[in-house]
Design a protein around this motif. Structure first.
Motif, PDB file in Angstrom:
ATOM      1  N   ALA B  55       0.802  -1.238   0.000  1.00 30.07           N
ATOM      2  CA  ALA B  55       0.000   0.000   0.000  1.00 30.07           C
ATOM      3  C   ALA B  55       0.827   1.277   0.000  1.00 30.07           C
ATOM      4  O   ALA B  55       0.323   2.342  -0.364  1.00 30.07           O
ATOM      5  CB  ALA B  55      -0.946  -0.004   1.199  1.00 30.07           C
ATOM      6  N   ILE B  56       2.100   1.185   0.388  1.00 33.84           N
ATOM      7  CA  ILE B  56       2.892   2.420   0.492  1.00 33.84           C
ATOM      8  C   ILE B  56       3.610   2.763  -0.808  1.00 33.84           C
ATOM      9  O   ILE B  56       4.251   3.804  -0.908  1.00 33.84           O
ATOM     10  CB  ILE B  56       3.934   2.344   1.635  1.00 33.84           C
ATOM     11  N   VAL B  57       3.532   1.920  -1.809  1.00 31.05           N
ATOM     12  CA  VAL B  57       4.242   2.216  -3.066  1.00 31.05           C
ATOM     13  C   VAL B  57       3.311   2.028  -4.265  1.00 31.05           C
ATOM     14  O   VAL B  57       3.512   1.165  -5.112  1.00 31.05           O
ATOM     15  CB  VAL B  57       5.541   1.375  -3.216  1.00 31.05           C
ATOM     16  N   GLN B  58       2.264   2.850  -4.307  1.00 28.96           N
ATOM     17  CA  GLN B  58       1.295   2.782  -5.401  1.00 28.96           C
ATOM     18  C   GLN B  58       1.005   4.185  -5.917  1.00 28.96           C
ATOM     19  O   GLN B  58       0.439   5.021  -5.218  1.00 28.96           O
ATOM     20  CB  GLN B  58      -0.008   2.133  -4.899  1.00 28.96           C
ATOM     21  N   TYR B  59       1.411   4.448  -7.137  1.00 35.12           N
ATOM     22  CA  TYR B  59       1.168   5.760  -7.745  1.00 35.12           C
ATOM     23  C   TYR B  59       1.617   5.703  -9.204  1.00 35.12           C
ATOM     24  O   TYR B  59       2.671   5.127  -9.501  1.00 35.12           O
ATOM     25  CB  TYR B  59       1.964   6.842  -6.992  1.00 35.12           C
ATOM     26  N   ILE B  60       0.816   6.258 -10.091  1.00 39.05           N
ATOM     27  CA  ILE B  60       1.257   6.355 -11.490  1.00 39.05           C
ATOM     28  C   ILE B  60       2.230   7.529 -11.579  1.00 39.05           C
ATOM     29  O   ILE B  60       1.833   8.674 -11.399  1.00 39.05           O
ATOM     30  CB  ILE B  60       0.058   6.612 -12.441  1.00 39.05           C
ATOM     31  N   ARG B  61       3.487   7.234 -11.814  1.00 34.67           N
ATOM     32  CA  ARG B  61       4.512   8.281 -11.846  1.00 34.67           C
ATOM     33  C   ARG B  61       4.572   8.913 -13.236  1.00 34.67           C
ATOM     34  O   ARG B  61       5.009   8.261 -14.194  1.00 34.67           O
ATOM     35  CB  ARG B  61       5.887   7.691 -11.509  1.00 34.67           C
ATOM     36  N   PRO B  62       4.179  10.168 -13.350  1.00 35.17           N
ATOM     37  CA  PRO B  62       4.184  10.801 -14.672  1.00 35.17           C
ATOM     38  C   PRO B  62       5.593  10.926 -15.272  1.00 35.17           C
ATOM     39  O   PRO B  62       5.728  11.047 -16.493  1.00 35.17           O
ATOM     40  CB  PRO B  62       3.601  12.196 -14.411  1.00 35.17           C
ATOM     41  N   GLU B  63       6.619  10.880 -14.403  1.00 31.51           N
ATOM     42  CA  GLU B  63       7.992  10.980 -14.923  1.00 31.51           C
ATOM     43  C   GLU B  63       8.269   9.864 -15.929  1.00 31.51           C
ATOM     44  O   GLU B  63       8.926  10.084 -16.948  1.00 31.51           O
ATOM     45  CB  GLU B  63       9.014  10.882 -13.776  1.00 31.51           C
ATOM     46  N   ILE B  64       7.797   8.653 -15.600  1.00 27.66           N
ATOM     47  CA  ILE B  64       8.073   7.500 -16.469  1.00 27.66           C
ATOM     48  C   ILE B  64       7.430   7.719 -17.836  1.00 27.66           C
ATOM     49  O   ILE B  64       8.068   7.533 -18.886  1.00 27.66           O
ATOM     50  CB  ILE B  64       7.537   6.199 -15.814  1.00 27.66           C
ATOM     51  N   ALA B  65       6.167   8.118 -17.819  1.00 27.91           N
ATOM     52  CA  ALA B  65       5.482   8.401 -19.084  1.00 27.91           C
ATOM     53  C   ALA B  65       6.205   9.521 -19.822  1.00 27.91           C
ATOM     54  O   ALA B  65       6.368   9.462 -21.052  1.00 27.91           O
ATOM     55  CB  ALA B  65       4.034   8.793 -18.808  1.00 27.91           C
ATOM     56  N   GLY B  66       6.680  10.513 -19.074  1.00 26.24           N
ATOM     57  CA  GLY B  66       7.391  11.637 -19.678  1.00 26.24           C
ATOM     58  C   GLY B  66       8.652  11.195 -20.408  1.00 26.24           C
ATOM     59  O   GLY B  66       8.936  11.658 -21.509  1.00 26.24           O
ATOM     60  N   PHE B  67       9.404  10.283 -19.796  1.00 28.39           N
ATOM     61  CA  PHE B  67      10.622   9.785 -20.450  1.00 28.39           C
ATOM     62  C   PHE B  67      10.296   9.217 -21.821  1.00 28.39           C
ATOM     63  O   PHE B  67      10.949   9.511 -22.816  1.00 28.39           O
ATOM     64  CB  PHE B  67      11.269   8.660 -19.626  1.00 28.39           C
ATOM     65  N   VAL B  68       9.284   8.347 -21.843  1.00 30.80           N
ATOM     66  CA  VAL B  68       8.929   7.677 -23.100  1.00 30.80           C
ATOM     67  C   VAL B  68       8.426   8.707 -24.117  1.00 30.80           C
ATOM     68  O   VAL B  68       8.857   8.717 -25.276  1.00 30.80           O
ATOM     69  CB  VAL B  68       7.846   6.602 -22.864  1.00 30.80           C
TER      70      VAL B  68
END
Lengths: 70, 358
Positions: B55-68
């Motif tokens: 539960a403590i490590v759940q989030y869509i990180r926009p940085e990853i999408a940004g890299f691609v």
């Protein structure tokens, strides 16, 4: 007819490894075929480092890198 | 057009800018010593999608999408966008899975290892030593003809799939999408997953880094590999610039806290900090790029790299579900065993996938 190394489609750093091996074998006149700009840059850098001359020409989707003595 | 970013000063500038952005993202809300961590952020995405339930490590990180997407857009502009696939896809998938398992034993990808070092977390030193060891083994395989085989050109649309998925993820996190009150997307309310910069900042940082990393070919694994393989110090000058810039900024922000104990999202089990990164380093070397580089390649249309990324995301799910991932308390119950299995897997691949190229 100089030797041709077909490194098209191979992932990094295999084009460089193949170029290095050719140089180690004592070849000074050969061609390397690659198909990405990155591989082209890497192979040219490797050729330069080994004190040979390299020039690239585009042939459709392929880059032909001609290696020769400086 | 001459590509400045692929020159020596270009790669140095890229590394320095990545270091500055990463540390700034920490200031803006990202977890400590984790301004950017490709492995951790993909793990968070896996959690947000419900592939694991930590539960403590759940989030869509926009940085990853940004890299691609940053890489995708700049590659379209510079005509380097080139859809390709077909080089030992399933092996790349599992290299991604095991790379992630190793990274989560250490708690970070090479980027984060460098950022941890820049923040004074000396556990990163054993991790980086492991990384170098894994890469060195990979270089031995490469010198002996290791190859996953050729990739082949695909139609233009084939390379759009992965960037399109990234767009979908960004939209979903931006609107706070949930299928129901209790279910995905999951958003951590505490822990590292709850710590993040404002979405537009994260996305902008990702897009910018994606673009300059594409132009400069920035790769952490490649930087060490090139030194071992060819005494080529080009890429490593960028990596060193990243560490210098990040360290300087950490001092400036008062974020530099030297020591081994009580470092953020880190543990002090040296053997497995070393072992986890050794596994990752070997897997990255065999797959031809660090996790950041794999994202950039995915943006350029390299479907094999995209499969590696998917492997990493699935690997994160497996890692947490099967108690392999470490925590600040130490290694997970099956982390060490999984690391050994991963190393054996990579060695088998390294020994068997050889081509006699004339």
């Amino acid at each position: 007819m100089s030797e041709k190394i077909d490194a098209r489609g191979l992932s990094c750093p295999q084009p460089v490894v193949l170029t290095q091996q050719a140089i180690k074998k004592g070849l000074t006149e050969f061609q390397v075929l690659v198909d990405t700009v990155v591989s082209k840059e890497n192979v040219l850098r490797c050729v330069e480092k080994n004190k040979l001359a390299g020039s690239a020409a585009a042939d459709g989707e392929t880059f032909i890198i001609s290696v020769s003595k400086k | 057009m001459k590509n400045f970013l692929s020159s020596r000063w270009g790669i140095i500038a890229t590394g320095a800018v990545i270091g500055i952005i990463a540390v700034s993202l920490q200031k803006l809300g990202n977890p400590a010593n984790m301004g950017i961590c490709v492995a951790c952020f993909e793990r968070d995405i896996a959690g947000a999608l419900g592939l694991h339930h930590a539960a403590i490590v759940q989030y869509i990180r926009p940085e990853i999408a940004g890299f691609v997407l940053g890489s995708f857009i700049i590659a379209l502009f510079t005509k380097e966008y080139q859809p390709r696939a077909g080089s030992s896809t399933i092996i790349r998938f599992f290299l991604g899975v095991f790379a992630m398992i190793g990274a989560l034993v250490f708690l970070g990808c090479p980027w984060r290892a460098l950022l941890r070092l820049s923040g004074g977390d000396w556990n990163a030193i054993t991790g980086l030593a492991g990384l170098i060891t894994g890469i060195a083994v990979g270089v031995i395989f490469l010198k002996n003809g290791f190859s996953l085989g050729r990739s082949y050109r695909l139609r233009k649309s084939a390379g759009w799939v992965f960037p399109a998925l990234m767009v979908a993820l960004v939209i979903m996190v931006a609107v706070g999408f949930r299928v129901s009150e209790t279910g995905p997307l999951f958003y951590s309310v505490k822990g590292p997953g709850s710590q993040h910069a404002w979405i537009p900042y994260s996305l902008a940082a990702g897009l910018f880094i994606g673009a300059i990393a594409q132009r400069s070919r920035f790769c952490t694994m490649g930087s060490l590999r090139d030194i071992i393989l060819a005494r080529d110090f080009h890429l490593v000058s960028g990596v060193l610039a990243m560490v210098v810039a990040a360290t300087a900024l950490n001092f400036l922000y008062g974020q530099f806290k030297p020591g081994f104990a009580n470092q953020p999202v880190a543990h002090t089990v040296h053997l497995w900090n070393f072992g986890g990164m050794a596994l990752s380093g070997l897997a990255f070397a065999l797959a031809g790029g660090c996790p950041g580089r794999q994202l950039i390649l995915s943006g350029e249309g390299d479907s094999d790299a995209a499969v590696f990324v998917v492997g990493m995301i699935v690997g994160a799910g497996v890692s947490h579900n099967f108690l392999m991932a470490s925590s600040p308390a130490g290694t997970g119950a099956f982390g060490p065993a999984a690391t050994i299995i991963g190393i054996v897997f990579c060695l088998i691949i390294g020994f068997t996938m050889r081509e006699k190229v004339s």
